[in-house]
Design a protein around this motif. Structure first.
Motif, short mmCIF file in Angstrom:
data_model
loop_
_atom_site.label_atom_id
_atom_site.label_comp_id
_atom_site.label_asym_id
_atom_site.label_seq_id
_atom_site.Cartn_x
_atom_site.Cartn_y
_atom_site.Cartn_z
N VAL A 36 -6.01 -9.75 -5.61
CA VAL A 36 -6.03 -8.23 -5.55
C VAL A 36 -6.78 -6.84 -5.32
CG1 VAL A 36 -3.63 -8.59 -4.82
CG2 VAL A 36 -4.85 -7.35 -7.11
N SER A 37 -6.64 -6.30 -4.88
CA SER A 37 -7.77 -5.09 -5.06
C SER A 37 -7.21 -3.90 -5.10
CB SER A 37 -9.01 -4.88 -4.18
OG SER A 37 -9.96 -5.69 -3.76
N VAL A 38 -7.31 -2.98 -6.02
CA VAL A 38 -6.49 -1.66 -6.97
C VAL A 38 -6.72 -0.97 -6.94
CG1 VAL A 38 -4.66 -0.98 -8.38
CG2 VAL A 38 -5.11 -3.56 -8.42
N VAL A 57 -9.60 -11.22 -1.03
CA VAL A 57 -10.93 -11.02 0.50
C VAL A 57 -11.10 -9.45 0.44
CG1 VAL A 57 -9.10 -12.72 2.05
CG2 VAL A 57 -8.86 -10.07 1.23
N LEU A 58 -12.62 -9.44 0.92
CA LEU A 58 -13.55 -8.25 0.77
C LEU A 58 -12.67 -7.05 1.35
CD1 LEU A 58 -16.85 -10.04 2.19
CD2 LEU A 58 -15.76 -9.20 -0.16
N ILE A 59 -11.51 -7.46 2.50
CA ILE A 59 -10.80 -6.75 3.35
C ILE A 59 -9.92 -5.68 2.24
CG2 ILE A 59 -8.76 -7.15 4.52
CD1 ILE A 59 -9.99 -6.05 6.97
N SER A 60 -9.61 -6.67 1.02
CA SER A 60 -8.76 -5.39 0.12
C SER A 60 -9.24 -4.46 -0.28
CB SER A 60 -8.09 -6.67 -0.54
OG SER A 60 -8.79 -7.69 -1.42
N GLY A 61 -10.56 -4.54 -0.91
CA GLY A 61 -10.35 -2.87 -1.38
C GLY A 61 -10.97 -2.09 -0.78
N GLU A 62 -10.78 -2.58 0.79
CA GLU A 62 -10.55 -1.29 1.97
C GLU A 62 -9.10 -1.09 2.22
OE1 GLU A 62 -12.50 0.91 4.70
OE2 GLU A 62 -13.51 0.54 3.25
N THR A 63 -8.66 -1.65 2.21
CA THR A 63 -6.76 -1.20 2.16
C THR A 63 -6.23 -0.93 1.51
OG1 THR A 63 -6.64 -3.86 2.16
CG2 THR A 63 -6.35 -2.91 4.37
N VAL A 123 -2.97 -0.69 -3.72
CA VAL A 123 -2.91 -1.87 -3.57
C VAL A 123 -3.04 -2.89 -2.37
CG1 VAL A 123 -1.81 -4.82 -5.29
CG2 VAL A 123 -1.90 -2.37 -5.80
N GLY A 124 -3.65 -3.81 -2.06
CA GLY A 124 -4.76 -5.43 -1.01
C GLY A 124 -4.73 -6.68 -0.90
N GLY A 125 -4.22 -7.02 -0.77
CA GLY A 125 -4.62 -8.73 -0.68
C GLY A 125 -3.35 -9.56 -0.75
N GLY A 126 -1.89 -9.28 -1.25
CA GLY A 126 -1.54 -9.75 -1.07
C GLY A 126 -0.33 -9.33 0.26
N ALA A 127 0.55 -10.01 0.76
CA ALA A 127 1.94 -9.83 1.11
C ALA A 127 1.97 -7.70 1.67
CB ALA A 127 3.41 -10.68 2.24
N PRO A 128 2.63 -7.20 1.64
CA PRO A 128 2.76 -6.06 1.76
C PRO A 128 3.79 -5.56 0.90
CG PRO A 128 2.34 -6.17 4.44
CD PRO A 128 2.13 -7.63 3.55
N GLU A 129 4.75 -6.94 1.18
CA GLU A 129 6.36 -6.36 0.26
C GLU A 129 5.61 -7.17 -1.17
OE1 GLU A 129 6.27 -9.19 2.72
OE2 GLU A 129 7.04 -7.04 3.64
N GLN A 130 4.34 -7.69 -1.64
CA GLN A 130 3.92 -8.01 -3.07
C GLN A 130 3.44 -6.31 -3.47
OE1 GLN A 130 1.87 -11.94 -1.87
NE2 GLN A 130 3.05 -12.79 -2.92
N ASP A 131 2.69 -6.76 -2.48
CA ASP A 131 1.59 -4.85 -2.97
C ASP A 131 2.34 -4.24 -3.05
OD1 ASP A 131 -0.74 -6.74 -2.01
OD2 ASP A 131 -1.46 -5.93 0.17
N HIS A 132 3.51 -3.58 -2.27
CA HIS A 132 4.56 -2.59 -3.15
C HIS A 132 4.83 -3.23 -4.17
CE1 HIS A 132 6.65 0.64 -2.88
NE2 HIS A 132 7.91 -0.36 -3.07
#
Length: 147
Positions: A36-38, A57-63, A123-132
């Motif tokens: 993940v990215s945090v 994944v690179l987009i996880s930084g932005e998300t 938090v980004g990088g996992g499934a939405p429920e995981q990130d939460h």
């Protein structure tokens, strides 16, 4: 002569708090086998800390940053906002109405201290429920370290 005491000021989110949040979220993600990215923002929306796992994944930084920003601006977990922006939701036009980096996907949570908004984590990088779940685990650790 009477004296009036102003209520004690709420301590702001510190860089140490932000590092605690980052470490706890990453630990929870690692335990789940997710990279993940945090992002942690202060109450003004300024970055206090950011970390992206090497393999995330690179987009996880932005998300992660957009989720934190959305949670901060609306003072609500992004998981609670998803239905509000669906085509039949009351805020369906909000994502495109503002020129702001809002993202209505679970994984962003506001940070409160003494009942006051002091920042947000995303938090980004996992499934939405995981990130939460990873963000929630981080907040629980921060609350535990404050005791």
């Amino acid at each position: 002569m009477s004296t009036t005491h102003a209520p004690a000021a709420t301590a702001p989110l510190t860089t140490q708090d932000a590092e605690t949040l980052i470490a706890a979220a990453r630990r929870a993600a690692e335990d789940a086998g997710v990279t993940v990215s945090v992002t942690v923002l202060d109450a003004g929306g300024h970055p206090l800390a950011f970390r992206r796992d090497d393999r995330a994944v690179l987009i996880s930084g932005e998300t992660s940053t957009r989720k934190a920003y959305t949670a901060l601006q609306l003072n609500a977990p992004t998981a609670d906002l998803v239905d509000l922006v669906k085509p039949d939701g009351p805020f369906h036009s909000l994502p495109t109405a503002l020129d702001k980096p809002l993202l209505f996907i679970a994984g962003g949570i506001p940070v409160h201290r003494d009942g006051r908004l002091i920042g947000a984590i995303g938090v980004g990088g996992g499934a939405p429920e995981q990130d939460h779940g990873f963000a929630t685990a981080a907040l629980e650790e921060l609350a535990g370290s404050a005791r």
